[in-house]
Design a protein around this motif. Structure first.
Motif, PDB file in Angstrom:
ATOM      1  N   ALA A 222       5.915  -4.676  -1.818  1.00  0.00           N
ATOM      2  CA  ALA A 222       6.879  -5.472  -1.056  1.00  0.00           C
ATOM      3  C   ALA A 222       6.917  -6.917  -1.539  1.00  0.00           C
ATOM      4  O   ALA A 222       8.001  -7.519  -1.645  1.00  0.00           O
ATOM      5  CB  ALA A 222       6.526  -5.424   0.428  1.00  0.00           C
ATOM      6  N   ALA A 223       5.747  -7.477  -1.853  1.00  0.00           N
ATOM      7  CA  ALA A 223       5.695  -8.862  -2.328  1.00  0.00           C
ATOM      8  C   ALA A 223       6.371  -9.001  -3.690  1.00  0.00           C
ATOM      9  O   ALA A 223       7.072  -9.997  -3.953  1.00  0.00           O
ATOM     10  CB  ALA A 223       4.243  -9.330  -2.399  1.00  0.00           C
ATOM     11  N   GLN A 224       6.197  -8.012  -4.543  1.00  0.00           N
ATOM     12  CA  GLN A 224       6.894  -8.035  -5.835  1.00  0.00           C
ATOM     13  C   GLN A 224       8.406  -8.057  -5.647  1.00  0.00           C
ATOM     14  O   GLN A 224       9.125  -8.821  -6.301  1.00  0.00           O
ATOM     15  CB  GLN A 224       6.513  -6.812  -6.659  1.00  0.00           C
TER      16      GLN A 224
ATOM     17  N   ALA B 121       1.715 -14.040  -7.739  1.00  0.00           N
ATOM     18  CA  ALA B 121       0.558 -13.402  -8.385  1.00  0.00           C
ATOM     19  C   ALA B 121      -0.281 -12.784  -7.277  1.00  0.00           C
ATOM     20  O   ALA B 121      -0.651 -13.469  -6.314  1.00  0.00           O
ATOM     21  CB  ALA B 121      -0.255 -14.420  -9.171  1.00  0.00           C
ATOM     22  N   ILE B 122      -0.564 -11.487  -7.403  1.00  0.00           N
ATOM     23  CA  ILE B 122      -1.205 -10.732  -6.329  1.00  0.00           C
ATOM     24  C   ILE B 122      -2.513 -10.148  -6.842  1.00  0.00           C
ATOM     25  O   ILE B 122      -2.528  -9.433  -7.851  1.00  0.00           O
ATOM     26  CB  ILE B 122      -0.287  -9.588  -5.848  1.00  0.00           C
TER      27      ILE B 122
ATOM     28  N   LEU C  74       0.003  -1.669 -12.547  1.00  0.00           N
ATOM     29  CA  LEU C  74       0.069  -1.950 -13.980  1.00  0.00           C
ATOM     30  C   LEU C  74       1.103  -3.004 -14.341  1.00  0.00           C
ATOM     31  O   LEU C  74       1.363  -3.245 -15.510  1.00  0.00           O
ATOM     32  CB  LEU C  74       0.349  -0.650 -14.751  1.00  0.00           C
ATOM     33  N   THR C  75       1.691  -3.640 -13.352  1.00  0.00           N
ATOM     34  CA  THR C  75       2.615  -4.737 -13.630  1.00  0.00           C
ATOM     35  C   THR C  75       1.837  -6.033 -13.833  1.00  0.00           C
ATOM     36  O   THR C  75       0.686  -6.162 -13.408  1.00  0.00           O
ATOM     37  CB  THR C  75       3.620  -4.904 -12.483  1.00  0.00           C
ATOM     38  N   ASP C  76       2.474  -6.997 -14.487  1.00  0.00           N
ATOM     39  CA  ASP C  76       1.763  -8.214 -14.888  1.00  0.00           C
ATOM     40  C   ASP C  76       1.323  -9.088 -13.715  1.00  0.00           C
ATOM     41  O   ASP C  76       0.319  -9.803 -13.825  1.00  0.00           O
ATOM     42  CB  ASP C  76       2.643  -9.049 -15.828  1.00  0.00           C
ATOM     43  N   ASN C  77       2.072  -9.057 -12.615  1.00  0.00           N
ATOM     44  CA  ASN C  77       1.720  -9.985 -11.529  1.00  0.00           C
ATOM     45  C   ASN C  77       0.899  -9.341 -10.419  1.00  0.00           C
ATOM     46  O   ASN C  77       0.703  -9.930  -9.363  1.00  0.00           O
ATOM     47  CB  ASN C  77       2.973 -10.647 -10.948  1.00  0.00           C
ATOM     48  N   VAL C  78       0.398  -8.121 -10.657  1.00  0.00           N
ATOM     49  CA  VAL C  78      -0.531  -7.483  -9.720  1.00  0.00           C
ATOM     50  C   VAL C  78      -1.813  -7.142 -10.465  1.00  0.00           C
ATOM     51  O   VAL C  78      -1.770  -6.599 -11.572  1.00  0.00           O
ATOM     52  CB  VAL C  78       0.067  -6.205  -9.096  1.00  0.00           C
TER      53      VAL C  78
ATOM     54  N   THR D 202     -11.423  -4.141 -13.377  1.00  0.00           N
ATOM     55  CA  THR D 202      -9.972  -4.253 -13.370  1.00  0.00           C
ATOM     56  C   THR D 202      -9.337  -2.867 -13.304  1.00  0.00           C
ATOM     57  O   THR D 202     -10.024  -1.846 -13.410  1.00  0.00           O
ATOM     58  CB  THR D 202      -9.467  -4.967 -14.630  1.00  0.00           C
ATOM     59  N   PHE D 203      -8.018  -2.834 -13.175  1.00  0.00           N
ATOM     60  CA  PHE D 203      -7.351  -1.531 -13.127  1.00  0.00           C
ATOM     61  C   PHE D 203      -7.482  -0.798 -14.456  1.00  0.00           C
ATOM     62  O   PHE D 203      -7.628   0.432 -14.487  1.00  0.00           O
ATOM     63  CB  PHE D 203      -5.873  -1.692 -12.758  1.00  0.00           C
TER      64      PHE D 203
END
Length: 436
Positions: free
Chosen positions: A19-21, A29-30, A66-70, A400-401
């Protein structure tokens, strides 16, 4: 830039990140922080191992992860490695998505006897949760009592009743599979304080009890109201009650070939658990419903043999130091998810253990709407850069993921035939696999 920390990597956490994305785009940045080195919380450790289609929802969370801001920040214990107060200094918003992983206490005499477990512990044992890997429940007795009339109780009884071949395709951990496959269980009894019209079991899960290779459900037809009263139930409940009626009509000749008898004991409230050092029986009081459909004791009691008792009466969120908490409801105290300035809760940590996995999606989106009102464009905090500095100063091995994907790859490689994975049950082994 807005910096958001989400504590907990289960459904509520990832739906909030999603939701934040969507709300903030690239201007956020999350960090999703979890005390375990592996993500997905309830999906990994709560959903039954033979319900792989439900576990598949984790693929949706993986797309977010896997997105850059999570970023997944595993193996970080809030309250031990970093405090809530410190996180509030680093992030514009801190969201508690810790779920409700603790058992609601069973407050009857004998609840502390050996052989009595809460469902969080027992489900965690067969799902490979590191906290419960050494549980070693006694499965060498004939009689099991399951307290509760919800889907978790169904899961427990079904898992205990299955043959080894019925676990094909599941990810039940090997030590639990071996113990269950060699168990001596012959009788499993559900205790429910009210009647068939008040169960919290859904038709899909209930129907599975009627398709087991070596077990058969049993219901006393005298426990039902008039069949015409079923029409007043909502459709899902009506279907569930129809299944219970079908169970009640199963002929004894069919049951004769089954090893395990699964009995629904309605209008039955446990009042004590008895035994000399370990559970041997449960004393039950017969109940009746008042005009408001609440259960009332009748004074009539009887005993049920039991070598194992599993309490499936609900869950609660563990308190965190410095965070307001509703002890009566087992959740954080909040105003629609706002706890304190910059501190929020979502999912079961906000609502209590209610709803399905999907219920957490609108909950996450609603919390992000509150965040948007409260934090604006951000306050210039350091976010993940600041957290990294704190973790490095305290020598915390952050997972990390992408590290998690190495753990997952090793679990796939270690899987027995017919299973999607063999889970690591030791945190040290998880971390070692993440570093290969």
């Amino acid at each position: 830039m807005r910096h958001i920390a989400i504590i907990g990597s289960g459904p509520a956490g990832y739906y909030t990140a999603e939701a934040a994305q969507k709300k903030f785009g690239d201007d956020v940045a999350i960090d999703i922080i979890d005390r375990l080195p592996v993500p997905f919380g309830l999906i990994r450790f709560g959903v039954a191992p033979d319900h792989q289609s439900i576990k598949a929802v984790s693929r949706r969370y993986e797309k977010v992860a896997l997105t850059d801001n999570v970023r997944f920040v595993g193996n970080v214990s809030v309250g031990k490695d970093v405090s809530i107060e410190e996180l509030q200094g680093l992030y514009d918003a801190v969201v508690l998505a810790t779920g409700a992983p603790n058992d609601r206490e069973l407050t009857i005499d004998g609840a502390d006897l050996a052989g009595v477990y809460g469902s969080a512990a027992f489900v965690g044992w067969y799902n490979g949760h590191p906290d419960f890997k050494d549980l070693n429940p006694p499965l060498d007795g004939r009689d099991v009592v399951v307290i509760g009339n919800g889907n978790v109780a169904l899961d427990v009884a079904r898992i205990l009743s299955k043959t080894r071949s019925e676990f094909e395709g599941s990810d039940i951990v090997a030590h639990a599979l071996d113990n269950i496959a060699s168990s001596k269980i012959e009788n499993i009894t559900f205790l429910g304080r009210r009647g068939p019209h008040q169960i919290a079991m859904t038709p899909k899960e209930l129907g599975e009890l009627g398709r087991l290779e070596n077990a058969c459900p049993r219901v006393d037809m005298a426990d039902f109201p008039d069949e015409g009263d079923d029409a007043m139930l909502e459709p899902g409940m009506r279907k569930a009650v129809m299944l219970l009626r079908e169970f009640g009509a199963i002929p004894e000749s069919y049951r004769a070939d089954k090893k395990v008898d699964i009995e629904f004991d309605f209008f039955a409230s446990p009042i004590s658990i008895n035994g000399d050092g370990k559970v041997e029986s449960v004393t039950v009081e017969k109940t009746m419903l008042d005009k408001d459909l609440r259960s009332q004791g009748t004074g009539e009691t009887y005993d049920i043999k039991a070598s194992l008792v599993i309490s499936c009466i609900g869950y609660q969120t563990p308190p965190i130091e410095g965070v307001p908490y509703e002890h009566g409801r087992g959740r954080f105290a909040s105003d629609q998810g706002r706890i304190l300035p910059g501190l929020y809760c979502v999912g079961w940590a906000r609502r209590g253990p209610s709803g399905t996995i999907g219920t957490n999606r609108p909950d996450g989106y609603a919390i992000v709407d509150l965040l948007a009102e409260d934090i604006g464009n951000g306050k210039g905090k350091s976010g993940r850069e600041g957290l990294d500095a704190v973790m490095a100063s305290r020598a915390v091995d952050v997972v990390t993921f992408r590290d998690w994907k190495k753990i997952e790859e090793a679990e796939h490689a270690n899987a027995r035939d017919g299973s999607p994975r063999e889970k690591f049950v030791d945190i040290e082994a998880m971390i070692a696999a993440s570093q290969n």
